[in-house]
Design an enzyme around this catalytic site. Structure first.
Site, PDB file in Angstrom:
ATOM      1  N   CYS B  81      48.585  73.274  75.237  1.00  0.00           N
ATOM      2  CA  CYS B  81      49.427  72.069  75.290  1.00  0.00           C
ATOM      3  C   CYS B  81      49.776  71.673  76.716  1.00  0.00           C
ATOM      4  O   CYS B  81      50.380  70.623  76.935  1.00  0.00           O
ATOM      5  CB  CYS B  81      50.685  72.270  74.459  1.00  0.00           C
ATOM      6  SG  CYS B  81      50.322  72.626  72.733  1.00  0.00           S
ATOM      7  N   HIS B 346      52.351  64.171  69.522  1.00  0.00           N
ATOM      8  CA  HIS B 346      51.851  65.251  70.367  1.00  0.00           C
ATOM      9  C   HIS B 346      50.336  65.403  70.248  1.00  0.00           C
ATOM     10  O   HIS B 346      49.850  66.395  69.711  1.00  0.00           O
ATOM     11  CB  HIS B 346      52.573  66.549  69.976  1.00  0.00           C
ATOM     12  CG  HIS B 346      52.216  67.741  70.803  1.00  0.00           C
ATOM     13  ND1 HIS B 346      51.721  67.663  72.083  1.00  0.00           N
ATOM     14  CD2 HIS B 346      52.283  69.068  70.516  1.00  0.00           C
ATOM     15  CE1 HIS B 346      51.508  68.886  72.548  1.00  0.00           C
ATOM     16  NE2 HIS B 346      51.832  69.749  71.620  1.00  0.00           N
TER      17      HIS B 346
END
Lengths: 142, 400
Positions: B81, B346
């Protein structure tokens, strides 16, 4: 199906055939850092002398969650705990013998390793998993 | 010490379930948008870095075939991430090294069209048990030896903080999601744009205690890109470009240092604290100087612990801070005014560029309805589990 003819630990750091079920980790001979998995050199100090180490069977819960929607469908809701064993080694496993609800988790109570069958293969070998249950013998260090 | 690197172009796509647009189209929109915003052409770029978690190798070169193949060096980067922020930092380092004076950084993820390669969960019965892997497992251990899944890991991280700090529990975590969903109602780029009441959040379906579904980031697709320039080159550019330029006062990356617990359960705290402290030192500022923060709220539990890790609240005071609405957009220090990962969305590879886009847009005074008035200094933070952390501190141009 007939009675299981053999057992196998669900992971190789679970030892079933040497007294009470326990975990065996690896310990750095230089700094004493202990871990369950296999390292070519110590992640703490870089030392290369790593020895096997029998780990204590008791510890305390440091963190937990209850997986509900996120749980594998064939397993269903379960309690995941990170346990600090009495020698400072950390292990992740399930908290068993409790309802899978947050209120059932008491981080003040010591826990102990317990084992249970988790599946049988086509040749009748039974896989044995470990989890943690509240320690009724109360031998964990505070 | 080398000169600062500046942002002169920034763009992002809306985050949606883009069922009709692949990763190349999303990438091209973000890259071309950032180039246009900078008043630059792809032929001006001396280096490019492309971050994606799930697209195949040399994906960046496929993007070049959409927007211009000029023979420049291209780094394909991959850091969970933190992938997008890693791409930004790759371009920044190339400029700092003097190898280029202009560069383009892209982060992208298309998670709807191709399902991410999550580990399959085979049932326990059947065949013959054979020990596999470094731990000699004879079956998948997820759900048997606890959880290693993201939502479970971050849930446990939150409960560890709750155990250590009075006044932190389910309700404090839920308040984080209440805030971020409220913030995203002002952000047209966000995947969700509707408010959720605290009661609605707390009574929603439980994913992994204490995170319910509205406390967890959705699956979404999107891309974001920035154009970076050296300070020397910036001085030669049009006044209007210089006026809108945003300085990168700190760009810090850390990996997780050894911790006894970290081998059994990823430690997202220590490396975040390391990165934040280094970033404050390099930028020569403290948390009290920040006007807004975009931090990595993949789950509500993560946001709460990062208040403390990034020094945004009193030590141990994250629960009390959300209780008194400190991180709300009208509070002491607005956090995730975009809606954050929980509500803005996201797309893994895009996230670490999208948060830089967000802060840049506020520092330029161009954030529309969600503008934090007078914002001069902002921070971005991402965590890639395993772990990688990146913190950037951005500042508005003097006199801008």
């Amino acid at each position: 199906m007939s009675e299981p003819t053999a057992t196998i630990p669900v992971v190789d750091y679970l030892v079933l055939d040497d007294g009470p079920a326990h975990l065996v980790g690896n310990r750095c001979e230089d700094c004493g850092a202990t871990f369950l998995d296999r390292h070519n050199a110590c992640p703490n100090c870089g030392g290369r002398r790593i020895e096997r180490a029998r780990l204590p069977e008791t510890g305390r819960i440091e963190s937990y969650t209850v997986l509900v929607r996120g749980a594998p469908k064939h397993i269903g809701p379960f309690v995941s705990v990170l346990v600090r064993l009495d020698d400072g080694t950390y292990v992740k496993a399930n908290l068993i013998d409790v309802d899978p609800v947050a209120d059932a988790v008491d981080t003040d109570r010591p826990v102990r390793i317990v084992t249970y069958p988790v599946g049988t293969d086509d040749s009748g070998t039974e896989a044995i998993a470990f989890g943690f249950a509240y320690d009724t013998e109360g031998s964990a260090q505070p | 010490m080398s000169e600062d690197v500046w942002i002169i172009g920034a763009s992002m796509t809306p985050i949606r379930r883009h069922r009709d647009r692949d990763a190349l189209d999303l990438s091209a929109e973000a890259c071309l948008g950032a180039l246009d915003d900078a008043g630059m052409s792809i032929r001006d770029m001396g280096v490019m870095a492309v971050g994606t978690q799930f697209e195949p190798y040399t994906f960046g070169q496929q993007v070049q075939k959409q927007i211009g193949q000029t023979g420049i060096p291209l780094y394909n980067v991959h850091n969970a991430c933190a992938t997008g922020a890693t791409a930004v930092r790759s371009v920044l380092m190339e400029i700092k090294a003097g190898e280029a004076d202009l560069g383009l950084a892209l982060g992208v993820e298309q998670m709807t069209a191709g399902s991410p390669p999550y580990r399959s969960m085979k049932p326990a019965e059947g065949n013959e048990f054979t020990a596999e892997g470094r731990d000699g497992h004879v079956m998948p251990t997820e759900g048997i030896l606890g959880t290693g899944q993201m939502f479970g890991v971050f849930a446990q991280t939150g409960m560890d903080y709750a155990r250590q700090h009075d006044g932190v529990g389910f309700e404090q975590f839920a308040k984080v999601a209440e805030k971020n969903h409220a913030h995203s109602t002002l952000n047209p780029l966000a995947q969700y744009q509707r408010p959720y009441s605290l009661e609605e959040i707390m009574s929603a379906e439980m994913l992994a205690y204490p995170n319910t579904l509205p406390m967890s980031c959705p699956t979404g697709d999107g891309a974001a890109a920035v154009v970076l320039v050296s300070e020397e080159r910036l001085r030669t550019l049009d006044p209007e470009v210089r006026r809108r330029a945003v300085k990168i006062s700190a760009s810090v990356m850390t990996s997780d240092p050894y911790d006894p617990s970290g081998l059994a359960h990823p430690d997202v705290n220590t490396l975040t604290r390391l990165a934040a402290d280094q970033a404050y030192e390099r930028a020569g500022i403290g948390p009290e100087d920040l006007d807004l923060v975009e931090l990595h709220d993949c789950f509500a539990t993560a946001e709460l612990v990062h208040y403390d890790n990034l020094r945004l609240c009193e030590p141990g005071g994250a629960g009390e801070w959300i209780d008194r609405r400190g991180p709300w957009r009208d509070g002491e220090l607005p956090v995730n005014v975009s809606g954050g990962l929980i509500s803005k969305g996201h797309p893994i590879g895009a996230t670490g560029v999208a948060n830089i886009y967000e802060v840049t847009t506020h520092l330029r005074g161009e954030a529309g309805d969600r503008q934090i008035e007078g914002a001069r200094v902002g921070m971005t933070h991402v965590i890639g589990l395993g772990s990688a952390c990146a913190v950037h501190i951005l500042e508005r141009a003097a006199g801008g």
